[in-house]
Scaffold this active site. Structure first.
Site, PDB file in Angstrom:
ATOM      1  CG  HIS A 142      -0.129   0.122   2.573  1.00 11.20           C
ATOM      2  ND1 HIS A 142      -1.092   0.498   3.648  1.00 11.20           N
ATOM      3  CD2 HIS A 142       0.875  -0.197   2.844  1.00 11.20           C
ATOM      4  CE1 HIS A 142      -0.248   0.358   4.789  1.00 11.20           C
ATOM      5  NE2 HIS A 142       0.866  -0.381   4.249  1.00 11.20           N
ATOM      6  CG  HIS A 143       3.860   1.936   2.176  1.00  7.60           C
ATOM      7  ND1 HIS A 143       3.095   2.949   2.819  1.00  7.60           N
ATOM      8  CD2 HIS A 143       4.416   1.152   3.038  1.00  7.60           C
ATOM      9  CE1 HIS A 143       3.055   2.436   4.186  1.00  7.60           C
ATOM     10  NE2 HIS A 143       3.757   1.337   4.269  1.00  7.60           N
ATOM     11  CB  CYS A 144       3.682   0.623  -4.678  1.00 13.62           C
ATOM     12  SG  CYS A 144       4.555   0.898  -6.175  1.00 13.62           S
ATOM     13  CG  ASN A 186       2.306   6.647   1.278  1.00 13.26           C
ATOM     14  OD1 ASN A 186       2.396   5.417   1.606  1.00 13.26           O
ATOM     15  ND2 ASN A 186       3.472   7.186   0.818  1.00 13.26           N
TER      16      ASN A 186
END
Length: 356
Positions: A142-144, A186
Site C-alpha cells: 500500500h505504499h506504492c 499512501n
C-alpha cells in the site's frame, strides 16, 4: 478494450478463493534477513492452514505473475524501467545490499515474488466478485503508487486490483479500501486522490512512516492512532468506522488491507494489539462486509514478526469456523442459512464487543 490478461481466467470451482504461490517467498543467501520482514511468512500461513486440514495444495488458486502489460494498467513505463536499476530496488525494499547485485538476480529473487503476489491480488479481485470473498495470502503493497515505490512495496497491487475490476467487471463501479495496516496507505491514496469511485478508510499510527500529508487528503475516513493503542480502544474504533464507512457508501467491492504489524512488539508499527485482537478485527470487517452482501478481497500486507504467520492462519480459521468464509458461499448468499444466522448474530456480538 482492455488487454488480454491471464489473471482473469476462471479459477476451478473446486478451489477455495484463497490465492497463493510458492513463488511468493523471498529467499536468497540470507539477504532477506536484513529487513525486519519475515520474507517467508506467506508460505508459513499456508502450511498452518494445511496442518489444520482447511486446505490442500490442489484446493487453492495458484497465483500468476503480473506481466508488464498488466502492470501498465496503473504504472508508468518510466517507473517500471527504474526497477531495472538494482539501487532503486534496494531503496524501495529497504535492503541496502540489493544495490550491489546484478539486476537479473534482483528481478528473479526480489521482484518476481512481488509481481506474483501482485498478480494474486488482481486475481483475487475477480474471485471476490464471483464467490463473495477472496484472500490473497500475500500482497497489500500500500505504499506504492503509479510512479513511485517505497516501504517494501514495489507494485501498486491494490490500485491494480480495483482498476482491473472497474475496466473488466460489469456492475463494479464503486470500491471501498479499508486499510488497517499500522502504516498509512499512501500509495493507493495518491492513486485515487481525485477518484470519487473509491472511498478510503485508513487507521494507522499517526507518528510513523510514511507521514504523507499530501496523500492524507484522499482519505475519507481517517483514524489516527496514538503510540501503544490497545485492543479495547482499537476494536471499538475499527467497528465504529468500518460500519460508518459502509453506511456512508455501499461499494461493489471492499479491498481489506489486513496488516498484522499492529501486533504488540512490532518493531515498526508501534501499536499494542494482541493476537486475539487481530483475529477479532478481521472478524469485525468480514461481518460488516458479509452482512451487507458486499464482496470482500483481503490482502495480508505488513507484519514484521515471526509469529504473524500463525496469527494470520488463526484468523482465517476463525472466519471459517464462524461461517464468514466458506467454499460454497457466493455473493447472493441469502439462501445460505449460515449467512442468515450470522447476520442476526452480528448486531448482538458487536454490542457485546463495545461493552467489554
Amino acid at each position: 478494450r482492455p488487454h488480454r490478461s491471464d489473471l482473469y481466467e476462471d479459477a476451478p470451482s473446486a478451489c477455495w478463493p484463497i490465492i497463493y504461490s510458492p513463488e511468493y517467498n523471498i529467499t536468497f543467501m540470507g539477504l532477506e534477513k536484513l529487513h525486519p520482514f519475515d520474507a517467508g511468512k506467506w508460505g508459513k500461513v499456508i502450511n498452518f492452514l494445511k496442518e489444520e486440514k482447511l486446505i490442500a495444495d490442489d484446493l487453492i488458486v495458484q497465483a500468476r505473475e503480473a506481466t508488464d502489460e498488466d502492470l501498465l494498467v496503473v504504472h508508468t513505463r518510466r517507473y517500471l524501467n527504474k526497477l531495472k536499476w538494482s539501487f532503486v530496488v534496494a531503496t524501495i525494499t529497504e535492503i541496502p545490499p540489493v544495490a550491489f547485485l546484478p539486476n537479473f538476480v534482483v528481478q528473479r529473487k526480489v521482484l518476481k515474488p512481488l509481481r506474483t503476489q501482485t498478480g494474486g491480488t488482481i486475481m483475487a479481485g475477480k474471485l471476490a466478485v464471483d464467490r463473495g470473498w477472496a484472500i490473497n495470502v500475500g500482497g497489500g503493497f500500500h505504499h506504492c503508487s503509479s510512479d513511485r515505490g517505497g516501504g517494501f512495496c514495489a507494485y501498486a497491487d491494490i490500485t491494480l486490483a480495483i482498476k482491473f475490476l472497474f475496466e473488466r467487471v460489469q456492475g463494479v463501479s464503486k470500491a471501498t479500501i479499508i486499510d488497517l495496516d499500522a502504516h498509512q496507505g499512501n500509495g493507493h491514496e495518491r492513486d485515487f486522490m481525485d477518484d470519487h469511485r473509491v472511498y478510503i478508510m485508513d487507521a494507522y499510527n499517526r507518528y510513523i512512516y510514511p507521514g504523507d500529508g499530501f496523500a492524507k487528503r484522499a482519505i475519507k475516513r481517517k483514524v489516527e492512532l496514538e503510540w501503544g493503542t490497545e485492543d479495547a480502544e482499537y476494536l471499538q474504533k475499527v467497528h465504529t468506522h468500518v460500519e460508518g464507512a459502509l453506511n456512508e457508501l455501499k461499494p461493489d467491492i471492499i479491498v481489506y488491507n489486513a496488516g498484522t504489524d499492529i501486533l504488540d512488539g512490532d518493531p515498526l508499527g508501534g501499536l499494542a494489539i494482541s493476537p486475539q485482537g487481530i483475529v477479532k478485527r478481521d472478524e469485525v470487517v468480514f461481518k460488516a462486509a458479509r452482512s451487507r452482501r458486499i464482496p470482500i478481497l483481503m490482502v495480508t500486507s505488513g507484519g514484521y514478526q515471526k509469529r504473524t504467520a500463525r496469527i494470520i492462519a488463526d484468523s482465517i480459521l476463525n472466519l471459517h469456523n464462524l461461517g464468514l468464509i466458506d467454499k460454497e458461499l457466493v455473493t447472493s448468499g441469502a439462501e445460505n442459512p449460515k449467512v442468515e444466522q450470522m447476520i442476526r448474530e452480528t448486531a448482538k456480538d458487536l454490542t457485546n464487543l463495545s461493552l467489554q
